[in-house]
Design an enzyme around this catalytic site. Structure first.
Site, PDB file in Angstrom:
ATOM      1  N   GLU A 280       0.858  -1.184   0.000  1.00 13.40           N
ATOM      2  CA  GLU A 280       0.000   0.000   0.000  1.00 13.40           C
ATOM      3  C   GLU A 280       0.898   1.240   0.000  1.00 13.40           C
ATOM      4  OE1 GLU A 280      -3.755   2.042   2.314  1.00 13.40           O
ATOM      5  OE2 GLU A 280      -2.253   0.913   3.446  1.00 13.40           O
TER       6      GLU A 280
ATOM      7  N   ASP B  45     -14.512  -1.061  11.156  1.00 16.03           N
ATOM      8  CA  ASP B  45     -14.407  -0.934  12.613  1.00 16.03           C
ATOM      9  C   ASP B  45     -15.536  -0.130  13.239  1.00 16.03           C
ATOM     10  OD1 ASP B  45     -13.687   1.559  11.658  1.00 16.03           O
ATOM     11  OD2 ASP B  45     -11.842   1.738  12.829  1.00 16.03           O
TER      12      ASP B  45
ATOM     13  N   ASP C 253      -7.436  -2.828   8.319  1.00 17.46           N
ATOM     14  CA  ASP C 253      -6.404  -1.788   8.143  1.00 17.46           C
ATOM     15  C   ASP C 253      -5.704  -1.541   9.485  1.00 17.46           C
ATOM     16  OD1 ASP C 253      -4.794   0.107   6.948  1.00 17.46           O
ATOM     17  OD2 ASP C 253      -6.310   1.677   6.886  1.00 17.46           O
TER      18      ASP C 253
ATOM     19  N   GLY D  62      -5.138   4.324  10.230  1.00 22.01           N
ATOM     20  CA  GLY D  62      -5.428   2.906  10.351  1.00 22.01           C
ATOM     21  C   GLY D  62      -6.354   2.653  11.525  1.00 22.01           C
TER      22      GLY D  62
END
Length: 395
Positions: free
Chosen positions: A139, A261, A287, A323
């Site tokens: 990434e 999340d 992530d 993240g």
């Protein structure tokens, strides 16, 4: 011990939930899936009975969760560039029900990214203390500065054939590369990855609809963490043009992943994604960064300090998320109890779809005879009771 027998579970498949079923594990694989009254209990098998395992019923037996986007966990990051760090990440995520994952390398000094790839290559497919490493997801660093998010701008680069050739020394390990396709040279470099069977994803990109069409024509097949680090509708010479977000939701050719999340995206946006793409074209990811599974505080990510508070990581100036700190069990609970999905659909987003995206659905992602015994036991509130990887209990 010859194997395991799991009895009296609600067994989750990609299409339905099987009540009061049993699953037999032998030699690291699933050998039988049957109704409990058909199953003969062999004396040399270890029996795990849902009725005695938890006071909260029912208990669920689901295929191992697969996370395509993991930077770290348990205090470690892929860019620590050690085997111990990868083992600790694998262990931290196994505690959350992950049985296989893509270690994900963020933008960093390019030589360090290559060093991280070398470590992942040594451990790919080998037994660890936790989840299995399927391969690497790169990434960065070929990103748009306008949508860098928590990627360190100091390390961003324009794609070059020389850089791609260095990455392709690890072509057997690299499974996915996220790039901004509008950058000079990105399409040409993308073709080099595509020709080696590496999945191309659009991410951290300022692309327009036309850029996205060109990307698809040149081998891009997915979008990394939709809504995070990408363009939306904007004006070009007074005309409104779609960005990556709208293009991803419109175009059937693109699969999307999202961070599930419950903080990066509210439930209504997750519902909107699923309404547009359908359950079959979406993967849920964490992530996760190094603080996954740990307490709040200040941590490092990509050479920057980040603050973990309120269940999420942020840049110190709180201008962007950095993240998540989630493991996949938290993702599943959010999909069930906040987004409102059916059990089979929530598990599909976290297991079967990622397995298919990663090209391992022939052996992972569902509870079927002959597939790897990657299994997760959940109680009625979807807290992990046990994680099994290829027939071995990892948590």
């Amino acid at each position: 011990m010859a194997g395991y027998i799991f009895q009296n579970f609600r067994v989750v498949t990609p299409l339905r939930v099987l009540d009061e079923h049993s699953v037999v594990v032998e030699n690291g694989r699933i050998s039988r899936v049957e109704k409990k009254d058909i199953l003969k209990v062999e004396s040399d098998f270890s029996v795990v009975d849902a009725h005695t395992l938890s006071t909260s019923n029912p208990c669920y037996l689901v295929p191992g969760l697969i996370d395509l986007h993991v930077h770290g966990g348990g205090g470690c990051d892929c860019l620590d560039c050690t085997e111990d760090a990868l083992h600790d990440i694998a262990c931290a995520h196994a505690c959350g029900g992950t049985t296989a994952f893509f270690p994900t390398i963020a933008s960093a000094p390019f030589d360090r990214m290559l060093e991280a790839l070398a470590v992942i290559a040594r451990l790919r497919g080998k037994k660890s203390r936790g989840a299995l490493i399927l391969g690497a997801h790169i990434e960065g660093p070929f990103f748009s500065p306008e949508h860098k998010g928590a990627q360190n701008e100091r390390f961003l680069r324009t794609p070059s054939i020389e850089d791609v050739e260095k990455i392709l020394r690890f072509s057997g390990t690299v499974k996915k590369v996220t790039m901004a396709p509008e950058l000079p040279g990105a399409l040409e470099c993308g073709k080099m990855f595509r020709d080696q069977g590496i999945q191309l994803a659009i991410g951290h990109s300022d692309a327009t609809y036309e850029d996205v069409l060109q990307a698809i024509e040149n081998g891009f097949t997915s979008v990394t963490h939709i809504y995070s680090g990408m363009s939306g509708v904007k004006r070009v010479d007074l005309q409104r043009v779609a960005g990556v977000i709208e293009s991803a939701l419109l175009l059937e050719e693109l699969e999307v992943e999202f961070i599930g999340d419950g903080i990066h995206l509210p439930s209504h946006l997750v519902q909107f994604i699923l309404k547009n793409k359908g359950v079959g074209r979406v993967c849920a990811v964490t992530d996760a960064m190094r603080a996954a599974g740990l307490n709040e505080g200040v941590y490092e990510f990509g050479g920057m300090e980040v603050l973990v508070e309120g269940g999420v990581a942020k840049l110190m100036d709180k201008s962007a998320f950095a993240g998540s700190v989630a493991t996949m069990d938290r993702i599943v609970r959010n999909l069930l109890f906040e987004v409102g999905l059916r059990v089979e659909d929530a598990i599909k987003l976290a297991s079967y779809n990622p397995a298919r995206s990663a090209g391992v659905d022939d052996r992972k992602g569902s509870i079927s005879v002959g597939k790897d015994a990657d299994l997760v036991l959940f109680d009625a509130t979807f807290r992990v009771l046990m994680t099994m990887v290829k027939g071995s209990v990892m948590y």
